[in-house]
Design a protein around this motif. Structure first.
Motif, PDB file in Angstrom:
ATOM      1  N   LEU A 107      37.121  68.769  54.852  1.00 48.23           N
ATOM      2  CA  LEU A 107      36.401  67.512  55.029  1.00 48.23           C
ATOM      3  C   LEU A 107      35.019  67.581  54.387  1.00 48.23           C
ATOM      4  CD1 LEU A 107      36.464  64.705  56.170  1.00 48.23           C
ATOM      5  CD2 LEU A 107      35.919  65.641  58.430  1.00 48.23           C
ATOM      6  N   GLU A 108      34.321  68.691  54.568  1.00 49.30           N
ATOM      7  CA  GLU A 108      33.016  68.868  53.925  1.00 49.30           C
ATOM      8  C   GLU A 108      33.122  68.702  52.412  1.00 49.30           C
ATOM      9  OE1 GLU A 108      30.134  72.038  56.096  1.00 49.30           O
ATOM     10  OE2 GLU A 108      32.115  72.806  55.576  1.00 49.30           O
ATOM     11  N   GLY A 115      31.010  61.786  47.211  1.00 44.48           N
ATOM     12  CA  GLY A 115      29.618  61.392  46.988  1.00 44.48           C
ATOM     13  C   GLY A 115      29.368  59.951  47.375  1.00 44.48           C
ATOM     14  N   ASN A 116      28.702  59.223  46.481  1.00 39.77           N
ATOM     15  CA  ASN A 116      28.384  57.818  46.745  1.00 39.77           C
ATOM     16  C   ASN A 116      29.465  56.853  46.261  1.00 39.77           C
ATOM     17  OD1 ASN A 116      25.859  58.491  47.874  1.00 39.77           O
ATOM     18  ND2 ASN A 116      24.921  58.600  45.832  1.00 39.77           N
ATOM     19  N   SER A 117      30.576  57.402  45.771  1.00 41.28           N
ATOM     20  CA  SER A 117      31.622  56.537  45.232  1.00 41.28           C
ATOM     21  C   SER A 117      32.387  55.798  46.323  1.00 41.28           C
ATOM     22  CB  SER A 117      32.614  57.362  44.396  1.00 41.28           C
ATOM     23  OG  SER A 117      33.336  58.271  45.219  1.00 41.28           O
ATOM     24  N   GLN A 118      32.305  56.291  47.554  1.00 42.16           N
ATOM     25  CA  GLN A 118      33.047  55.694  48.666  1.00 42.16           C
ATOM     26  C   GLN A 118      32.254  55.869  49.950  1.00 42.16           C
ATOM     27  OE1 GLN A 118      36.482  54.161  49.030  1.00 42.16           O
ATOM     28  NE2 GLN A 118      35.245  53.658  50.823  1.00 42.16           N
ATOM     29  N   LYS A 119      32.048  54.783  50.671  1.00 45.04           N
ATOM     30  CA  LYS A 119      31.370  54.866  51.963  1.00 45.04           C
ATOM     31  C   LYS A 119      32.306  55.503  52.979  1.00 45.04           C
ATOM     32  CE  LYS A 119      27.972  53.981  54.826  1.00 45.04           C
ATOM     33  NZ  LYS A 119      26.699  54.738  54.704  1.00 45.04           N
ATOM     34  N   CYS A 120      31.830  56.563  53.635  1.00 43.86           N
ATOM     35  CA  CYS A 120      32.681  57.326  54.559  1.00 43.86           C
ATOM     36  C   CYS A 120      32.020  57.470  55.926  1.00 43.86           C
ATOM     37  CB  CYS A 120      32.962  58.722  54.003  1.00 43.86           C
ATOM     38  SG  CYS A 120      33.875  58.749  52.446  1.00 43.86           S
ATOM     39  N   TYR A 121      32.857  57.633  56.928  1.00 49.05           N
ATOM     40  CA  TYR A 121      32.426  57.894  58.296  1.00 49.05           C
ATOM     41  C   TYR A 121      33.357  58.952  58.881  1.00 49.05           C
ATOM     42  CZ  TYR A 121      29.983  53.441  57.731  1.00 49.05           C
ATOM     43  OH  TYR A 121      29.186  52.431  57.264  1.00 49.05           O
ATOM     44  N   ARG A 134      27.627  68.805  63.082  1.00 52.93           N
ATOM     45  CA  ARG A 134      26.389  69.176  62.392  1.00 52.93           C
ATOM     46  C   ARG A 134      26.668  69.566  60.946  1.00 52.93           C
ATOM     47  NH1 ARG A 134      21.799  70.274  65.614  1.00 52.93           N
ATOM     48  NH2 ARG A 134      22.175  70.034  67.858  1.00 52.93           N
ATOM     49  N   ARG A 135      27.780  70.236  60.716  1.00 54.20           N
ATOM     50  CA  ARG A 135      28.159  70.578  59.337  1.00 54.20           C
ATOM     51  C   ARG A 135      28.400  69.322  58.518  1.00 54.20           C
ATOM     52  NH1 ARG A 135      33.048  74.778  59.824  1.00 54.20           N
ATOM     53  NH2 ARG A 135      33.148  74.321  57.580  1.00 54.20           N
ATOM     54  N   GLY A 140      25.328  64.089  54.628  1.00 53.14           N
ATOM     55  CA  GLY A 140      24.719  62.763  54.595  1.00 53.14           C
ATOM     56  C   GLY A 140      25.600  61.658  55.126  1.00 53.14           C
ATOM     57  N   VAL A 141      26.763  62.013  55.632  1.00 54.24           N
ATOM     58  CA  VAL A 141      27.708  61.024  56.149  1.00 54.24           C
ATOM     59  C   VAL A 141      27.461  60.788  57.634  1.00 54.24           C
ATOM     60  CG1 VAL A 141      30.163  60.629  56.650  1.00 54.24           C
ATOM     61  CG2 VAL A 141      29.468  61.489  54.418  1.00 54.24           C
ATOM     62  N   ASP A 142      27.588  59.552  58.068  1.00 55.29           N
ATOM     63  CA  ASP A 142      27.411  59.204  59.472  1.00 55.29           C
ATOM     64  C   ASP A 142      28.579  59.759  60.284  1.00 55.29           C
ATOM     65  OD1 ASP A 142      26.191  58.133  61.654  1.00 55.29           O
ATOM     66  OD2 ASP A 142      26.604  56.035  61.176  1.00 55.29           O
ATOM     67  N   VAL A 143      28.272  60.495  61.358  1.00 56.06           N
ATOM     68  CA  VAL A 143      29.294  61.201  62.120  1.00 56.06           C
ATOM     69  C   VAL A 143      29.032  61.059  63.610  1.00 56.06           C
ATOM     70  CG1 VAL A 143      28.018  63.383  61.869  1.00 56.06           C
ATOM     71  CG2 VAL A 143      30.435  63.446  62.497  1.00 56.06           C
ATOM     72  N   ILE A 144      30.108  60.965  64.382  1.00 60.49           N
ATOM     73  CA  ILE A 144      30.056  60.932  65.840  1.00 60.49           C
ATOM     74  C   ILE A 144      30.868  62.101  66.375  1.00 60.49           C
ATOM     75  CG2 ILE A 144      30.889  59.679  67.887  1.00 60.49           C
ATOM     76  CD1 ILE A 144      28.418  58.425  66.837  1.00 60.49           C
ATOM     77  N   GLN A 145      30.309  62.808  67.361  1.00 65.88           N
ATOM     78  CA  GLN A 145      31.007  63.917  67.998  1.00 65.88           C
ATOM     79  C   GLN A 145      31.690  63.435  69.275  1.00 65.88           C
ATOM     80  OE1 GLN A 145      31.151  67.464  67.080  1.00 65.88           O
ATOM     81  NE2 GLN A 145      32.801  67.257  68.581  1.00 65.88           N
ATOM     82  N   VAL A 146      32.944  63.822  69.460  1.00 67.55           N
ATOM     83  CA  VAL A 146      33.667  63.574  70.711  1.00 67.55           C
ATOM     84  C   VAL A 146      34.051  64.925  71.299  1.00 67.55           C
ATOM     85  CG1 VAL A 146      35.647  62.497  71.822  1.00 67.55           C
ATOM     86  CG2 VAL A 146      34.612  61.408  69.819  1.00 67.55           C
TER      87      VAL A 146
END
Length: 275
Positions: A107-108, A115-121, A134-135, A140-146
């Motif tokens: 995933l990293e 990169g900036n070619s696709q908006k990812c979450y 945290r990794r 720079g991608v927006d991430v939520i931890q569950v």
């Protein structure tokens, strides 16, 4: 399934939060209460030795009914998630594997390559810690931890709350990294477009035969860490034949995150949204 393994047993709460924010949103997991039609908090005295197990002769019936109820409730909410994704044209991918197969590393590298070619979450699922989130955050991608606590998988309820906290934009990619487990995640629809199972050459080629449900329910299989094959007794062709036996429709990508071999095929698959 989970009513047997102790998952969602009301012992813990799922915690949904952004990395470094442990005081984030908390949601209760579904409590497994067995309704026998009467309370077990008896206040009257028993005149016989109380040494039986309260099975009442219908434990199997209750067990089956409970499993059906849990999956039915999950599937209804998964459909709501799916409707939300469709309305915003969000391509949602459920990444599943055993622990250590390389989901987070893949995933990293995927996010770096896109990169900036696709908006990812990203939604990160683990029993404890926000190490993986945290990794991902470093990309720079927006991430939520569950954090699922005692739970061994994500469910549609957890994803529903995490998605609405993330609020992904239209036409984006949503990666859901499930808890490392090849058993229970196979039963729980999250509302995703595709389920992708990852297994590494270090695990042995018979994983599809040992855990057929997860391979049968996935549309893409990634065989990871192929750079290690010279040092292992891993039979690649046998592994692919086992996948074919369990799921003839599954696409297979052989990949190494370390050497980037096969990454182009994976990125192309994502770019064409599984087509």
């Amino acid at each position: 399934m989970c009513s047997t393994c102790g998952c969602n047993g009301g012992q813990d709460e799922a915690k949904i939060y952004r990395p470094g924010a442990m005081s984030g949103l908390r949601i209760e997991q579904g409590t497994h209460t067995h309704d026998h039609g009467h309370s077990h908090t008896h206040t009257h005295e028993h005149n016989h030795p109380h040494d039986h197990a309260h099975s009442h002769g219908h434990a199997d019936h209750q067990h089956i009914s409970l499993e059906e109820e849990i999956l039915h409730a999950n599937d209804k909410l998964a459909e709501r998630n799916r409707g939300f994704f469709e309305a915003r044209n969000i391509f949602a991918i459920n990444l599943v594997s055993s622990p250590g197969a390389g989901k987070t590393s893949l995933l990293e590298q995927t996010l770096i390559t896109l990169g900036n070619s696709q908006k990812c979450y990203v939604i990160e699922g683990d029993q404890q810690t926000d190490n993986d989130a945290r990794r991902i955050q470093q990309t720079g991608v927006d991430v939520i931890q569950v954090n699922t606590g005692n739970g061994c998988h994500l469910d549609a309820h957890m994803v529903h709350h995490a998605v609405h906290q993330l609020n992904p934009a239209e036409n984006s990619l949503l990666f859901i990294e499930n808890v490392g487990n090849l058993v229970c995640p196979s039963l729980f629809d999250l509302g995703e477009n595709f389920r992708v199972v990852i297994f590494s050459v270090t695990e042995g080629e018979d994983k599809p035969l040992k855990y057929p449900n997860i391979f049968h329910s996935s549309q893409l299989v990634i065989i990871n860490k192929i750079d290690l094959m010279p040092y292992l007794d891993f039979d690649l062709e046998k592994a692919k034949s086992y996948i074919q036996r369990i799921n003839p429709q599954a696409k297979v990508i052989e990949l190494s995150v370390k050497t980037l071999t096969g990454m182009d095929q994976w990125i192309q698959w994502l770019s064409h949204r599984g087509k």
